[in-house]
Design an enzyme around this catalytic site. Structure first.
Site, PDB file in Angstrom:
ATOM      1  N   CYS A 197      40.479  -9.872   7.933  1.00  0.00           N
ATOM      2  CA  CYS A 197      41.573  -8.989   8.374  1.00  0.00           C
ATOM      3  C   CYS A 197      42.719  -9.242   7.402  1.00  0.00           C
ATOM      4  O   CYS A 197      43.304 -10.336   7.411  1.00  0.00           O
ATOM      5  CB  CYS A 197      41.980  -9.340   9.810  1.00  0.00           C
ATOM      6  SG  CYS A 197      43.453  -8.482  10.364  1.00  0.00           S
ATOM      7  N   CYS A 230      46.805  -1.704   7.723  1.00  0.00           N
ATOM      8  CA  CYS A 230      45.506  -2.349   7.501  1.00  0.00           C
ATOM      9  C   CYS A 230      45.474  -2.831   6.053  1.00  0.00           C
ATOM     10  O   CYS A 230      45.433  -2.001   5.138  1.00  0.00           O
ATOM     11  CB  CYS A 230      44.395  -1.339   7.776  1.00  0.00           C
ATOM     12  SG  CYS A 230      42.748  -2.037   7.608  1.00  0.00           S
TER      13      CYS A 230
HETATM   14  N1  LIG Z   1      41.663  -5.021   9.449  1.00  0.00           N
HETATM   15  C1  LIG Z   1      43.053  -4.755   9.202  1.00  0.00           C
HETATM   16  C2  LIG Z   1      43.928  -5.061  10.355  1.00  0.00           C
HETATM   17  C3  LIG Z   1      43.834  -4.032  11.339  1.00  0.00           C
HETATM   18  C4  LIG Z   1      44.813  -4.352  12.377  1.00  0.00           C
HETATM   19  C5  LIG Z   1      44.483  -3.651  13.631  1.00  0.00           C
HETATM   20  N2  LIG Z   1      43.325  -4.270  14.273  1.00  0.00           N
HETATM   21  C6  LIG Z   1      45.662  -3.686  14.562  1.00  0.00           C
HETATM   22  O1  LIG Z   1      45.486  -3.279  15.694  1.00  0.00           O
HETATM   23  O2  LIG Z   1      46.756  -4.087  14.108  1.00  0.00           O
HETATM   24  C7  LIG Z   1      43.590  -5.460   8.001  1.00  0.00           C
HETATM   25  O3  LIG Z   1      42.807  -5.711   7.096  1.00  0.00           O
HETATM   26  O4  LIG Z   1      44.803  -5.717   7.969  1.00  0.00           O
END
Ligand SMILES: N[C@H](CCC[C@H](N)C(=O)O)C(=O)O
EC number: 5.1.1.7
Length: 290
Positions: free
Chosen positions: A228, A85
């Site tokens: 993200c 993350c």
């Molecule tokens: N919010 C996160 C990504 C989470 C990824 C997650 N949703 C997955 O299942 O890979 C970020 O800032 O990179």
């Protein structure tokens, strides 16, 4: 009752639970209850703060040089486990610093253990920079369908420790028209799923040697988020891949929750991608685990 702190990085928000000795076993149901925006605290994910020595998977984080004293146990809002993350690791480090559990001076690196491996974090002008490590084309290049998108579009699979599929759109209007309250359909669906990013190249794409793109994301195990971090990195990598050799290695990516920086650079084991941006702590409290 357990103590928690709420934090976010460009609106990608997390419940932070300090558990240095690894005494709190969080089930998927407990994580989903904490992340529920009506019946719980509300967040896109949970960051459990635990010493690597207190975790079986933390042993690898201690074996590396330099050892990562702290391990980020990241969970998606639906309770599922993800490898990495990018926004979360900045918030994680910010919490460690503010809680007096670690220090990070300009020019020094703080290694953090994650399920994707140890990731090096440094302080930066806009908050923190995390080296997401070596990236790769995953080879999962499905067709993507989304509500609000007239026709299916080809996606490019990018792995930055977790899986992403990046889809190019033609305009900001097309991006705005996506109904991301519905999960996009990937055909074929990558095993283990993927985070899906929709991107519009800047007009012009490159200004003063920096690439500019705008994007939205539907996160695996969460839904649409304001940002993200790993998705932002994957998106810049995909747009640079499509733009060809002349494309820059520095990018500014606009997401609904703000703007993040991405930089690609050569390393011993291959090209790395780094993500930089802010991290904020919002409030602390105590919560009853279900
Ligand atoms: N919010 C996160 C990504 C989470 C990824 C997650 N949703 C997955 O299942 O890979 C970020 O800032 O990179």
């Amino acid at each position: 009752m357990v103590a928690f702190t709420k934090g976010h990085g460009t609106g990608n928000d997390f419940v932070i639970i300090a558990d240095p000795d690894g005494e709190i076993e969080l089930s998927a149901e407990q994580v989903a209850a904490l992340c529920d925006r009506h019946f719980g605290i509300g967040a896109d994910g949970v960051l459990r703060v635990v010493r690597s020595a207190a975790l079986p998977e933390g042993a690898a984080a201690l074996a590396e040089e330099p050892a990562a004293e702290w391990f980020m146990d990241y969970r998606n809002a639906d309770g599922s486990i993800a490898e990495m993350c990018g926004n979360g690791v900045r918030v994680f480090v910010h919490y460690l610093v503010r809680a007096g559990l670690a220090t990070i001076e300009p020019g020094t690196t703080l290694p953090i253990g994650t399920r994707a491996g140890v990731r090096d974090v440094t302080s930066s002008a806009n908050g923190y920079q995390v080296d997401l490590g070596r990236w790769r084309l995953s080879g999962d290049d499905p067709l993507a369908k989304a509500r609000g998108l007239e026709v299916a579009r080809p996606g490019l699979g990018i792995d930055v420790g977790n899986p992403h599929v990046v889809v190019a759109l033609a305009s900001e209007e097309e991006l705005a028209g996506l109904e991301l309250e519905y999960i996009p359909e990937l055909d074929p669906t990558p095993a283990g799923g993927a985070n899906v990013e929709f991107v519009v190249p800047g007009e012009p794409l490159v200004r003063d040697g920096i690439g500019h793109v705008t994007m939205r994301v539907f996160e695996r195990g969460v839904g649409e988020t304001l940002s993200c971090g790993t998705g932002v990195a994957a998106t810049a990598l995909a747009v640079r891949h499509w733009a060809g050799a002349a494309a820059p290695d520095n990018w500014r990516v606009d997401v609904p929750g703000g703007t993040l920086g991405v930089r690609m650079f050569p390393a011993e084991d291959g090209e790395h991608v780094a993500l930089s941006g802010p991290a904020q702590l919002v409030y602390s409290g105590t919560v009853d685990l279900i």
